[in-house]
Design a protein around this motif. Structure first.
Motif, mmCIF file in Angstrom:
data_model
loop_
_atom_site.group_PDB
_atom_site.id
_atom_site.type_symbol
_atom_site.label_atom_id
_atom_site.label_comp_id
_atom_site.label_asym_id
_atom_site.label_seq_id
_atom_site.Cartn_x
_atom_site.Cartn_y
_atom_site.Cartn_z
ATOM 1 N N THR A 104 44.869 30.154 -59.779
ATOM 2 C CA THR A 104 44.959 30.736 -61.123
ATOM 3 C C THR A 104 43.615 30.761 -61.854
ATOM 4 O OG1 THR A 104 47.297 30.122 -61.339
ATOM 5 C CG2 THR A 104 46.091 30.555 -63.370
ATOM 6 N N PRO A 105 42.836 29.650 -61.878
ATOM 7 C CA PRO A 105 41.534 29.717 -62.567
ATOM 8 C C PRO A 105 40.597 30.764 -61.976
ATOM 9 C CG PRO A 105 42.162 27.424 -62.151
ATOM 10 C CD PRO A 105 43.121 28.280 -61.389
ATOM 11 N N VAL A 108 41.848 34.090 -63.318
ATOM 12 C CA VAL A 108 41.516 34.179 -64.746
ATOM 13 C C VAL A 108 40.067 34.621 -64.921
ATOM 14 C CG1 VAL A 108 41.131 32.846 -66.852
ATOM 15 C CG2 VAL A 108 43.234 32.527 -65.559
ATOM 16 N N CYS A 162 48.705 36.036 -60.593
ATOM 17 C CA CYS A 162 47.942 37.111 -61.234
ATOM 18 C C CYS A 162 48.522 37.445 -62.605
ATOM 19 C CB CYS A 162 47.939 38.364 -60.352
ATOM 20 S SG CYS A 162 47.015 38.200 -58.813
ATOM 21 N N SER A 165 47.812 34.629 -65.012
ATOM 22 C CA SER A 165 46.395 34.639 -65.369
ATOM 23 C C SER A 165 46.104 35.713 -66.406
ATOM 24 C CB SER A 165 45.537 34.875 -64.120
ATOM 25 O OG SER A 165 45.736 33.851 -63.173
#
Length: 307
Positions: A104-105, A108, A162, A165
């Motif tokens: 996720t990071p 993002v 996705c 994010s």
């Protein structure tokens, strides 16, 4: 570490502990007892009601121009996010799901570069590349082994990451402008509205007479624990520590999932998950973690190799 920061870190640990446990607990009743869409319907409905009960004590108006952003946050952060996650989890391994979510990071950052025009550095480029390879390797590997892994399930989990994010990028300005409970209450309301046509039919036709005590406890855990309490813990933590510190706790999830799967497989004798831990998954997890480390590192990575 002062007392407030200690409480914030405890809250973050609690939230990610619940998330990690959820991967295997929620999967245990899908789809045998309840379908993914019906499960999401109940989760958003009852957790949303809890948020609005608390919101009723907070008097804060939202400007009309911000409702579009709230609607998009509800669409990507609740509806698409939760539907993809639960459908994906019902098809794949809890281990795979927890590892993919650590990307996720990375996602993002990629979205921030295009949407928020965030500057890209060598570290970030390396991090995106390594993390993406790790996630792709796990998705591609889904149907290559014995166990509960699935390429389709892994792909749905990745698309869920996705969507979540994108939600984080969209909702960020609102979290700065309004109180967190105001934002989350509206996000859940719009999320429920968008999710309603996808979940109502399954929720109505679910055979609740087949529910056992274990099923009811699982549904309650997901509604109160995985949804309501985790949001509360994260909200509290974000008032005390930076988002980067909060995000780093996501690495606990695959560790907790590994432990839970090991308990199920080797202590409780649940052979369904016995083949879900292997070297490819461990390597994939490490690649994603290294990728996010590079992204979060401010100094150029190449200085490590200098005398």
């Amino acid at each position: 570490m002062n007392k407030n920061n200690y409480k914030a870190h405890l809250a973050l640990f609690g939230a990610n502990l619940i998330y990690g446990i959820n991967h295997i607990v929620a999967k245990g009743v899908m789809p045998t007892k309840i379908g993914a869409s019906a499960f999401v319907f109940l989760r958003v409905l009852f957790a949303g009601l809890l948020f609005w009960i608390i919101k009723s004590f907070i008097k804060e108006k939202v400007e009309k121009k911000d409702f579009i952003r709230l609607m998009l946050s509800g669409l990507f952060g609740i509806t698409i996010n939760m539907l993809l996650f639960f459908h994906g989890l019902s098809l794949t391994s809890p281990i795979d799901a927890s590892i993919i979510m650590t990307a996720t990071p990375v996602i993002v950052l990629i979205l921030s570069i295009f949407i928020l025009k965030e500057k890209i550095t060598t570290n970030k480029l390396l991090g995106i590349t390594i993390g993406a390879i790790g996630a792709f390797l796990l998705i591609w590997y889904g149907n290559k082994v014995i166990g509960t892994s699935s390429t389709l399930g892994n792909l749905l989990i990745f698309l869920n990451a996705c969507s979540y994010s994108l939600y984080l990028v969209i909702v960020k300005p609102l979290m700065i402008k309004y109180k967190p409970f105001t934002v989350i209450s509206w996000v859940f309301l719009f999320g429920f509205i968008f999710m309603f046509p996808f979940g109502i039919n399954d929720a109505i036709h679910t055979n609740y007479s087949l529910f056992t005590l274990h099923t009811y406890l699982t549904v309650t855990f997901v509604i109160i624990g995985t949804t309501f309490l985790t949001y509360l813990f994260n909200i509290y933590a974000l008032t005390k520590v930076s988002p980067s510190v909060s995000g780093s706790y996501i690495y606990l999830q695959p560790v907790i999932s590994f432990i839970m799967v090991s308990l199920y497989a080797f202590i409780l004798g649940n052979n369904e998950y016995a083949n879900d831990i292997n070297m490819i998954k461990i390597i994939s997890c490490l690649m994603v973690i290294v990728g996010v480390y590079l992204i979060s590192r401010k100094k150029p990575i190449f200085k490590i190799f200098k005398n």
